[in-house]
Enzyme design. Structure first.
Site, PDB file in Angstrom:
ATOM      1  N   ARG A 194       9.686  -1.509  -2.768  1.00 38.73           N
ATOM      2  CA  ARG A 194       9.042  -1.142  -1.610  1.00 38.73           C
ATOM      3  C   ARG A 194       9.977  -0.070  -1.102  1.00 38.73           C
ATOM      4  O   ARG A 194       9.634   1.173  -0.580  1.00 38.73           O
ATOM      5  CB  ARG A 194       8.568  -2.049  -0.443  1.00 38.73           C
ATOM      6  N   LYS A 220      -4.682  15.737  -6.684  1.00 44.89           N
ATOM      7  CA  LYS A 220      -5.337  16.763  -7.241  1.00 44.89           C
ATOM      8  C   LYS A 220      -4.536  17.575  -8.246  1.00 44.89           C
ATOM      9  O   LYS A 220      -4.260  17.080  -9.395  1.00 44.89           O
ATOM     10  CB  LYS A 220      -5.529  17.578  -5.993  1.00 44.89           C
TER      11      LYS A 220
END
Length: 380
Positions: A46, A195
């Site tokens: 993390r 995207k």
């Protein structure tokens, strides 16, 4: 190094230990500590992971920033950036900002007294008039989603610096291949890397780049504390996607010019939003600050066209959420991407029910034109 080479060799280029030309997928949650109080640069994934780190260095290189950060989605990236602010602060946002950005501000951060002002950021005087002592940042998209408004990044950044506040730019539509906001004075750049950066509709991810060490320290603390990090394999996929960014964006640009001219000349279309047109209000600014117009076009079907039938009649172009993939994707902003924005605001800015957003892919342009033509005929 030019960007066409940087997308391939930027960040961490390959693996020195083995000679692998690709950064390995470090699919691990934790790391062996050599001794008490000592580590090899990593403690827990993390906090830091070598594959994610390679991606973060790559996007920082591409945006000419100080440091990059990878998140599990574009919204996780936006949420982390908004977490830099505190109760009582306000953020100026573009008046047709992405619906998810509006939703998280309106429904989540409002609960913590972090507010917003909706402003036409193409109007510099409007921005100046809305900056008061509570405003701490100007958050812009350029081009905006879905109406393709163009904001002068350099001019807005100058205003922000004079007022001692941040400029945040969502650079999803343009990517660093076409536009580099940090070189124009921006403090923070955000990408929905799902995207164009990923480019293949196979990974959900978000990226942030900051322009200085202080912001990098704060954002890393937020990233580690809140934990919305990008997984190692997804980081690998995103690095792989970025390697072809230059050739893909060239094709997106090429196809969108062809499709936009076609749509402009169709009787069934009332209006086309595309910054590549010389009569677009933001065309000159777009030419000044970017080296292309991107692959997104929005258009308004006239009343004789049944927009629902038009969308269902398409055969090659995919009706669905998202954009920026190799395949052409089409959506209905009012009921999909911008449904979270109140109806009155949508109508006021132009996100009407017969507005369609088309993300032009890299297919053969003539095939796309044929599909649009048959769908328009079917829907009258």
């Amino acid at each position: 190094m030019k960007i066409e080479s940087l997308v391939i060799h930027g960040g961490i280029d390959g693996d020195d230990k083995t000679g692998a030309v690709n950064v390995p997928v470090y699919q691990t949650s934790t790391y062996k500590q050599p001794s008490f109080g000592e580590n090899k640069g990593y403690e827990y994934s993390r906090t830091g992971n070598p594959t994610r780190e390679a991606l973060e260095k790559l996007i920082a290189d591409l945006e000419h920033g100080y440091a990059g950060f990878a998140f599990a989605s574009g919204m996780a990236a936006i949420t982390a950036v908004l977490s830099l602010f505190k109760a009582g602060n306000k953020i100026i946002i573009s008046n047709n900002v992405y619906g998810g950005t509006f939703r998280v501000l309106d429904k989540i951060f409002n609960n913590f007294d972090i507010g917003y002002k909706i402003v036409d950021t193409t109007n510099l005087e409007d921005i100046k008039n809305n900056i008061d002592e509570d405003v701490k940042a100007i958050y812009i998209e350029t081009p905006t989603n879905p109406l393709m408004d163009i904001t002068d990044i350099e001019a807005v950044s100058k205003i922000a610096k004079e007022k001692g506040i941040f400029t945040i730019v969502d650079n999803t539509f343009m990517t660093p291949y076409l536009q580099k906001p940090i070189t124009l004075g921006t403090d923070i750049v955000i990408h929905s890397a799902t995207k164009y950066l990923g480019g293949h509709s196979d990974v959900v991810s978000g990226l942030v780049v900051v322009n200085n060490e202080e912001l990098a320290t704060k954002l890393h603390f937020i990233q580690n504390s809140t934990g919305g990090v990008l997984a190692p394999f997804d980081s690998f996929l995103l690095i792989r996607g970025i390697k072809t960014l230059a050739v893909r964006m060239d094709r997106h640009n090429e196809n969108s010019k062809v499709i936009s001219e076609y749509l402009k000349n169709r009787d069934e279309i009332d209006k086309v939003y595309y910054p590549g047109f010389e009569d677009h209000p933001g065309h000159e600014i777009q030419v000044k600050q970017a080296k292309g117009y991107g692959g997104v076009i929005s258009f308004v079907l006239n009343d004789k066209v049944d927009y629902k039938k038009f969308l269902s009649s398409l055969k090659l172009i995919t009706f669905g959420e998202s954009l920026g993939g190799v395949e052409s994707l089409i959506c209905h902003p009012a009921s999909m991407t911008h449904a979270a924005i109140p109806y009155e605001i949508r109508q006021k800015v132009g996100i009407v029910d017969n507005l369609i957003r088309l993300s032009v892919g890299i297919e053969n342009a003539s095939d796309l034109l044929e599909d649009l033509t048959q769908a328009l005929k079917e829907s009258i």
